[in-house]
Write a protein that holds these residues in place. Structure first.
Motif, short mmCIF file in Angstrom:
data_model
loop_
_atom_site.label_atom_id
_atom_site.label_comp_id
_atom_site.label_asym_id
_atom_site.label_seq_id
_atom_site.Cartn_x
_atom_site.Cartn_y
_atom_site.Cartn_z
N GLU A 110 0.87 -1.17 0.00
CA GLU A 110 0.00 0.00 0.00
C GLU A 110 0.91 1.23 0.00
OE1 GLU A 110 -3.43 0.14 0.06
OE2 GLU A 110 -3.50 -2.04 -0.09
N ALA A 111 0.74 2.11 -0.97
CA ALA A 111 1.54 3.33 -1.04
C ALA A 111 0.83 4.35 -1.91
CB ALA A 111 2.93 3.03 -1.60
N GLY A 112 1.05 5.62 -1.61
CA GLY A 112 0.44 6.67 -2.42
C GLY A 112 -1.08 6.61 -2.42
N GLY A 113 -1.66 6.04 -1.36
CA GLY A 113 -3.11 5.98 -1.26
C GLY A 113 -3.77 4.87 -2.06
N ARG A 114 -2.99 3.89 -2.50
CA ARG A 114 -3.59 2.80 -3.28
C ARG A 114 -2.77 1.52 -3.12
NH1 ARG A 114 -1.15 1.73 -8.35
NH2 ARG A 114 0.45 3.20 -8.94
N THR A 115 -3.33 0.40 -3.59
CA THR A 115 -2.60 -0.86 -3.62
C THR A 115 -1.69 -0.85 -4.83
OG1 THR A 115 -4.42 -2.03 -2.56
CG2 THR A 115 -2.80 -3.37 -3.73
N VAL A 116 -0.42 -1.11 -4.60
CA VAL A 116 0.58 -1.10 -5.67
C VAL A 116 0.98 -2.53 -5.98
CG1 VAL A 116 2.89 -0.34 -6.33
CG2 VAL A 116 1.43 1.14 -4.93
N ARG A 117 0.87 -2.92 -7.23
CA ARG A 117 1.32 -4.23 -7.69
C ARG A 117 2.67 -4.04 -8.35
NH1 ARG A 117 -1.86 -6.96 -4.65
NH2 ARG A 117 -4.06 -6.80 -5.14
N ALA A 118 3.72 -4.51 -7.70
CA ALA A 118 5.07 -4.32 -8.21
C ALA A 118 5.90 -5.55 -7.91
CB ALA A 118 5.71 -3.10 -7.56
N GLY A 119 7.04 -5.67 -8.57
CA GLY A 119 7.96 -6.77 -8.36
C GLY A 119 9.36 -6.34 -8.74
N LYS A 120 10.34 -7.18 -8.47
CA LYS A 120 11.72 -6.85 -8.80
C LYS A 120 11.89 -6.59 -10.30
CE LYS A 120 14.20 -8.70 -4.91
NZ LYS A 120 14.45 -7.42 -4.29
N ASP A 121 11.15 -7.31 -11.13
CA ASP A 121 11.22 -7.11 -12.58
C ASP A 121 10.22 -6.07 -13.08
OD1 ASP A 121 13.24 -9.03 -12.84
OD2 ASP A 121 11.79 -10.65 -13.07
N ASP A 122 9.38 -5.55 -12.19
CA ASP A 122 8.36 -4.56 -12.55
C ASP A 122 8.22 -3.55 -11.41
OD1 ASP A 122 6.32 -3.28 -13.94
OD2 ASP A 122 4.78 -4.62 -13.13
N PRO A 123 9.30 -2.77 -11.13
CA PRO A 123 9.25 -1.84 -10.00
C PRO A 123 8.38 -0.63 -10.28
CG PRO A 123 11.27 -1.49 -11.23
CD PRO A 123 10.58 -2.69 -11.84
N GLN A 124 7.96 0.01 -9.20
CA GLN A 124 7.29 1.30 -9.28
C GLN A 124 8.00 2.21 -8.28
OE1 GLN A 124 3.09 1.61 -9.87
NE2 GLN A 124 2.87 -0.61 -10.13
N TYR A 125 7.72 3.52 -8.38
CA TYR A 125 8.44 4.48 -7.56
C TYR A 125 7.48 5.41 -6.83
CZ TYR A 125 12.47 2.78 -9.99
OH TYR A 125 13.44 1.94 -10.49
N LEU A 126 7.70 5.58 -5.52
CA LEU A 126 6.94 6.53 -4.72
C LEU A 126 7.62 7.88 -4.86
CD1 LEU A 126 4.66 6.89 -2.59
CD2 LEU A 126 6.44 6.66 -0.86
N VAL A 127 6.88 8.87 -5.35
CA VAL A 127 7.43 10.21 -5.54
C VAL A 127 6.63 11.22 -4.73
CG1 VAL A 127 8.40 9.73 -7.81
CG2 VAL A 127 6.08 10.56 -7.64
N ARG A 128 7.33 12.25 -4.23
CA ARG A 128 6.68 13.33 -3.49
C ARG A 128 6.65 14.57 -4.37
NH1 ARG A 128 4.80 13.90 1.31
NH2 ARG A 128 5.83 12.00 2.02
N SER A 129 5.46 15.12 -4.56
CA SER A 129 5.27 16.30 -5.39
C SER A 129 5.92 17.52 -4.75
CB SER A 129 3.78 16.57 -5.59
OG SER A 129 3.57 17.83 -6.20
N GLU A 130 6.66 18.25 -5.57
CA GLU A 130 7.30 19.48 -5.12
C GLU A 130 6.25 20.54 -4.80
OE1 GLU A 130 9.83 22.25 -7.81
OE2 GLU A 130 11.10 20.57 -7.20
N LYS A 131 5.17 20.57 -5.56
CA LYS A 131 4.15 21.60 -5.43
C LYS A 131 3.21 21.35 -4.25
CE LYS A 131 0.61 24.01 -8.08
NZ LYS A 131 -0.06 24.12 -9.37
N THR A 132 2.70 20.13 -4.14
CA THR A 132 1.67 19.85 -3.13
C THR A 132 2.19 19.13 -1.90
OG1 THR A 132 1.07 17.68 -4.03
CG2 THR A 132 -0.06 19.62 -4.96
N GLY A 133 3.34 18.47 -2.02
CA GLY A 133 3.86 17.68 -0.90
C GLY A 133 3.22 16.31 -0.80
N GLY A 134 2.24 16.04 -1.66
CA GLY A 134 1.57 14.74 -1.66
C GLY A 134 2.44 13.68 -2.33
#
Length: 69
Positions: A32-56
């Motif tokens: 769970e990240a960024g307010g949702r369920t994230v489906r990821a794996g070592k061969d299919d990564p995703q990235y959590l990013v923080r918005s410069e404008k909103t901080g979200g």
């Protein structure tokens, strides 16, 4: 394309245009990240990013992110 790493400054397309922010972490397993369920794996990564404008936070696939020069 250069690898994306924690701390990288990136841009991505958002509903309001182009957004900018910083990579907080790589996600390589289902979680769970960024307010949702994230489906990821070592061969299919995703990235959590923080918005410069909103901080979200949001989660994006590497193909959606562009490293800032």
């Amino acid at each position: 394309m250069a690898a994306i790493e924690k701390g990288d400054e990136v841009t991505w397309n958002s509903h309001g245009g182009t957004a900018e922010g910083t990579v907080e972490r790589e996600i390589t397993e289902d979680t769970e990240a960024g307010g949702r369920t994230v489906r990821a794996g070592k061969d299919d990564p995703q990235y959590l990013v923080r918005s410069e404008k909103t901080g979200g936070t949001a989660v994006h696939r590497p193909t959606a992110l562009t490293k800032k020069e």
